[in-house]
Scaffold this motif. Structure first.
Motif, PDB file in Angstrom:
ATOM      1  N   VAL A 269       0.843  -1.199   0.000  1.00 28.88           N
ATOM      2  CA  VAL A 269       0.000   0.000   0.000  1.00 28.88           C
ATOM      3  C   VAL A 269       0.877   1.248   0.000  1.00 28.88           C
ATOM      4  CG1 VAL A 269      -1.676   1.354   1.326  1.00 28.88           C
ATOM      5  CG2 VAL A 269      -1.926  -1.135   1.144  1.00 28.88           C
ATOM      6  N   THR A 270       0.520   2.217  -0.844  1.00 26.74           N
ATOM      7  CA  THR A 270       1.246   3.480  -0.903  1.00 26.74           C
ATOM      8  C   THR A 270       0.263   4.644  -0.830  1.00 26.74           C
ATOM      9  OG1 THR A 270       3.066   2.571  -2.226  1.00 26.74           O
ATOM     10  CG2 THR A 270       2.752   4.959  -2.293  1.00 26.74           C
ATOM     11  N   VAL A 271       0.587   5.616   0.017  1.00 29.36           N
ATOM     12  CA  VAL A 271      -0.228   6.820   0.170  1.00 29.36           C
ATOM     13  C   VAL A 271       0.643   8.014  -0.222  1.00 29.36           C
ATOM     14  CG1 VAL A 271      -1.536   8.276   1.754  1.00 29.36           C
ATOM     15  CG2 VAL A 271      -1.563   5.784   2.029  1.00 29.36           C
ATOM     16  N   VAL A 272       0.140   8.844  -1.138  1.00 28.97           N
ATOM     17  CA  VAL A 272       0.905   9.995  -1.615  1.00 28.97           C
ATOM     18  C   VAL A 272       0.055  11.261  -1.492  1.00 28.97           C
ATOM     19  CG1 VAL A 272       2.215  10.997  -3.524  1.00 28.97           C
ATOM     20  CG2 VAL A 272       2.081   8.508  -3.271  1.00 28.97           C
ATOM     21  N   GLY A 273       0.681  12.356  -1.106  1.00 27.29           N
ATOM     22  CA  GLY A 273      -0.020  13.637  -1.027  1.00 27.29           C
ATOM     23  C   GLY A 273       0.955  14.768  -1.228  1.00 27.29           C
ATOM     24  N   ASP A 274       0.433  15.933  -1.537  1.00 29.61           N
ATOM     25  CA  ASP A 274       1.297  17.094  -1.741  1.00 29.61           C
ATOM     26  C   ASP A 274       0.820  18.247  -0.873  1.00 29.61           C
ATOM     27  OD1 ASP A 274      -0.983  18.030  -3.027  1.00 29.61           O
ATOM     28  OD2 ASP A 274      -0.211  17.579  -5.032  1.00 29.61           O
ATOM     29  N   ASN A 275       1.297  19.459  -1.168  1.00 27.54           N
ATOM     30  CA  ASN A 275       0.951  20.611  -0.346  1.00 27.54           C
ATOM     31  C   ASN A 275      -0.514  21.016  -0.478  1.00 27.54           C
ATOM     32  OD1 ASN A 275       2.120  21.410  -3.039  1.00 27.54           O
ATOM     33  ND2 ASN A 275       1.259  23.386  -2.459  1.00 27.54           N
ATOM     34  N   GLU A 276      -1.178  20.579  -1.543  1.00 28.68           N
ATOM     35  CA  GLU A 276      -2.599  20.889  -1.721  1.00 28.68           C
ATOM     36  C   GLU A 276      -3.501  19.799  -1.154  1.00 28.68           C
ATOM     37  OE1 GLU A 276      -3.255  21.649  -5.822  1.00 28.68           O
ATOM     38  OE2 GLU A 276      -2.147  23.548  -5.838  1.00 28.68           O
ATOM     39  N   ARG A 277      -3.016  18.563  -1.169  1.00 29.12           N
ATOM     40  CA  ARG A 277      -3.775  17.429  -0.619  1.00 29.12           C
ATOM     41  C   ARG A 277      -2.854  16.625   0.293  1.00 29.12           C
ATOM     42  NH1 ARG A 277      -4.569  17.957  -5.819  1.00 29.12           N
ATOM     43  NH2 ARG A 277      -2.973  16.392  -6.266  1.00 29.12           N
ATOM     44  N   PRO A 278      -2.681  17.065   1.533  1.00 33.29           N
ATOM     45  CA  PRO A 278      -1.768  16.379   2.460  1.00 33.29           C
ATOM     46  C   PRO A 278      -2.182  14.929   2.684  1.00 33.29           C
ATOM     47  CG  PRO A 278      -2.376  18.535   3.309  1.00 33.29           C
ATOM     48  CD  PRO A 278      -3.277  18.265   2.129  1.00 33.29           C
ATOM     49  N   PRO A 279      -1.223  14.007   2.734  1.00 35.54           N
ATOM     50  CA  PRO A 279      -1.534  12.592   2.926  1.00 35.54           C
ATOM     51  C   PRO A 279      -1.795  12.259   4.394  1.00 35.54           C
ATOM     52  CG  PRO A 279       0.815  12.871   2.779  1.00 35.54           C
ATOM     53  CD  PRO A 279       0.218  14.242   2.551  1.00 35.54           C
ATOM     54  N   THR A 280      -2.348  11.068   4.614  1.00 38.43           N
ATOM     55  CA  THR A 280      -2.605  10.589   5.970  1.00 38.43           C
ATOM     56  C   THR A 280      -1.795   9.321   6.211  1.00 38.43           C
ATOM     57  OG1 THR A 280      -4.837  11.509   6.028  1.00 38.43           O
ATOM     58  CG2 THR A 280      -4.336   9.752   7.589  1.00 38.43           C
ATOM     59  N   LEU A 281      -1.060   9.307   7.302  1.00 36.62           N
ATOM     60  CA  LEU A 281      -0.243   8.164   7.689  1.00 36.62           C
ATOM     61  C   LEU A 281      -0.963   7.397   8.789  1.00 36.62           C
ATOM     62  CD1 LEU A 281       2.462   6.562   7.741  1.00 36.62           C
ATOM     63  CD2 LEU A 281       3.311   8.290   9.359  1.00 36.62           C
ATOM     64  N   HIS A 282      -1.377   6.169   8.495  1.00 38.06           N
ATOM     65  CA  HIS A 282      -2.050   5.328   9.487  1.00 38.06           C
ATOM     66  C   HIS A 282      -1.021   4.457  10.198  1.00 38.06           C
ATOM     67  CE1 HIS A 282      -6.420   5.877   8.464  1.00 38.06           C
ATOM     68  NE2 HIS A 282      -5.842   6.457   7.416  1.00 38.06           N
ATOM     69  N   LEU A 283      -1.135   4.384  11.528  1.00 37.39           N
ATOM     70  CA  LEU A 283      -0.197   3.601  12.328  1.00 37.39           C
ATOM     71  C   LEU A 283      -0.942   2.820  13.397  1.00 37.39           C
ATOM     72  CD1 LEU A 283       2.564   6.312  12.975  1.00 37.39           C
ATOM     73  CD2 LEU A 283       2.582   4.531  11.211  1.00 37.39           C
ATOM     74  N   PRO A 284      -0.514   1.584  13.667  1.00 33.40           N
ATOM     75  CA  PRO A 284      -1.104   0.830  14.777  1.00 33.40           C
ATOM     76  C   PRO A 284      -0.553   1.324  16.111  1.00 33.40           C
ATOM     77  CG  PRO A 284       0.610  -0.463  13.715  1.00 33.40           C
ATOM     78  CD  PRO A 284       0.456   0.790  12.901  1.00 33.40           C
ATOM     79  N   VAL A 285      -1.398   1.323  17.118  1.00 34.04           N
ATOM     80  CA  VAL A 285      -1.009   1.821  18.436  1.00 34.04           C
ATOM     81  C   VAL A 285      -0.349   0.725  19.266  1.00 34.04           C
ATOM     82  CG1 VAL A 285      -1.934   2.663  20.639  1.00 34.04           C
ATOM     83  CG2 VAL A 285      -2.751   3.624  18.514  1.00 34.04           C
ATOM     84  N   GLY A 286       0.631   1.117  20.065  1.00 37.59           N
ATOM     85  CA  GLY A 286       1.198   0.220  21.058  1.00 37.59           C
ATOM     86  C   GLY A 286       2.196  -0.792  20.555  1.00 37.59           C
ATOM     87  N   GLU A 287       2.682  -0.646  19.355  1.00 39.15           N
ATOM     88  CA  GLU A 287       3.701  -1.563  18.847  1.00 39.15           C
ATOM     89  C   GLU A 287       4.763  -0.795  18.072  1.00 39.15           C
ATOM     90  OE1 GLU A 287       2.204  -3.752  15.050  1.00 39.15           O
ATOM     91  OE2 GLU A 287       0.483  -3.646  16.415  1.00 39.15           O
ATOM     92  N   PRO A 288       5.987  -1.280  18.124  1.00 41.28           N
ATOM     93  CA  PRO A 288       7.071  -0.555  17.454  1.00 41.28           C
ATOM     94  C   PRO A 288       6.919  -0.584  15.936  1.00 41.28           C
ATOM     95  CG  PRO A 288       7.849  -2.672  18.258  1.00 41.28           C
ATOM     96  CD  PRO A 288       6.473  -2.499  18.810  1.00 41.28           C
ATOM     97  N   ILE A 289       7.276   0.518  15.304  1.00 34.92           N
ATOM     98  CA  ILE A 289       7.209   0.647  13.848  1.00 34.92           C
ATOM     99  C   ILE A 289       8.553   1.175  13.368  1.00 34.92           C
ATOM    100  CG2 ILE A 289       6.022   1.730  11.905  1.00 34.92           C
ATOM    101  CD1 ILE A 289       3.682   2.212  13.950  1.00 34.92           C
ATOM    102  N   VAL A 290       9.132   0.503  12.408  1.00 34.28           N
ATOM    103  CA  VAL A 290      10.405   0.948  11.844  1.00 34.28           C
ATOM    104  C   VAL A 290      10.130   1.774  10.592  1.00 34.28           C
ATOM    105  CG1 VAL A 290      12.532   0.237  10.700  1.00 34.28           C
ATOM    106  CG2 VAL A 290      11.780  -0.936  12.772  1.00 34.28           C
ATOM    107  N   PHE A 291      10.696   2.979  10.550  1.00 30.45           N
ATOM    108  CA  PHE A 291      10.568   3.856   9.401  1.00 30.45           C
ATOM    109  C   PHE A 291      11.900   3.898   8.654  1.00 30.45           C
ATOM    110  CE2 PHE A 291       7.271   5.217  12.249  1.00 30.45           C
ATOM    111  CZ  PHE A 291       6.242   5.682  11.437  1.00 30.45           C
ATOM    112  N   VAL A 292      11.809   3.802   7.344  1.00 29.27           N
ATOM    113  CA  VAL A 292      12.982   3.993   6.485  1.00 29.27           C
ATOM    114  C   VAL A 292      12.672   5.197   5.615  1.00 29.27           C
ATOM    115  CG1 VAL A 292      14.479   3.001   4.739  1.00 29.27           C
ATOM    116  CG2 VAL A 292      13.460   1.518   6.474  1.00 29.27           C
TER     117      VAL A 292
END
Length: 208
Positions: A112-135
């Motif tokens: 799944v990929t979510v893309v947005g720009d300065n006119e339509r900011p994207p939304t980042l969904h994250l699960p609560v209470g568990e570690p998430i690694v970002f690259v």
């Protein structure tokens, strides 16, 4: 095994230590100035006589200052090491790409990929209470991934990849921004973070 840290709690504890040092230092400085102003003020046109050097007092407060610096430096680097630690068994990963002037969030495990720009900011969904690694990386200039409410910020570099781990400890909707000036629409380069239960997060993934 490295354990993911709650960034907000980690830095909150560190900031509290700095605040107490600042408060105590301010009280000591003002009290010393007030004492000197009263004790050595001019009387009847005469200037108070100079006092002899207080070598012992100077040595004592120098040692105290050194101890304070050592404690603050040690706590700061210890906290940063805990926050920067990445666990080996993290299941959820998100790839963050910054560009003028928007964001792209990719979930490699589900495609799944979510893309947005300065006119339509994207939304980042994250699960609560568990570690998430970002690259994260940048396509053009230096950007900065910043979630103020979580007290978390990491720069994105065009020629390098940065990894970090983040655990969101409570559900909610958080504002995210670019904290590095990157051009004309820098102030509009934002995104929204939706932290939700694992069940809601999986349902959102399937819906994409």
């Amino acid at each position: 095994m490295l354990v993911a840290s709650d960034t907000r709690a980690e830095f909150g504890s560190l900031f509290s230590l700095y605040e107490w040092v600042m408060i105590v230092t301010t009280v000591i400085v003002f009290a010393t100035v007030l004492f000197a102003a009263v004790r050595y003020r001019r009387r009847d046109g005469r200037v108070a006589s100079a006092k002899s050097e207080a070598n012992v007092a100077e040595i004592v407060y120098t040692l105290i200052l050194v101890a304070v610096v050592v404690v603050l430096t040690t706590r700061t680097f210890t906290t940063e090491n805990r926050v920067d630690a990445i666990a080996a068994n993290v299941e959820q990963r998100v790839q963050v790409t910054g560009f003028k002037w928007g964001w792209q969030f990719t979930y490699p495990a589900s495609g799944v990929t979510v893309v947005g720009d300065n006119e339509r900011p994207p939304t980042l969904h994250l699960p609560v209470g568990e570690p998430i690694v970002f690259v994260e990386r940048s396509r053009d200039v230096v950007h900065s991934f910043w979630i103020p409410a979580l007290r978390f910020k990491r720069d994105l570099w065009p020629d390098d990849k940065t990894q970090f781990e983040l655990t969101v400890d409570r559900p909610g909707v958080y504002a995210g921004r670019c904290a590095e000036f990157c051009g004309l629409h820098h102030t509009d380069m934002s995104f929204t973070v939706v932290a939700e239960s694992r069940e809601r997060f999986d349902r959102w993934l399937r819906a994409q």
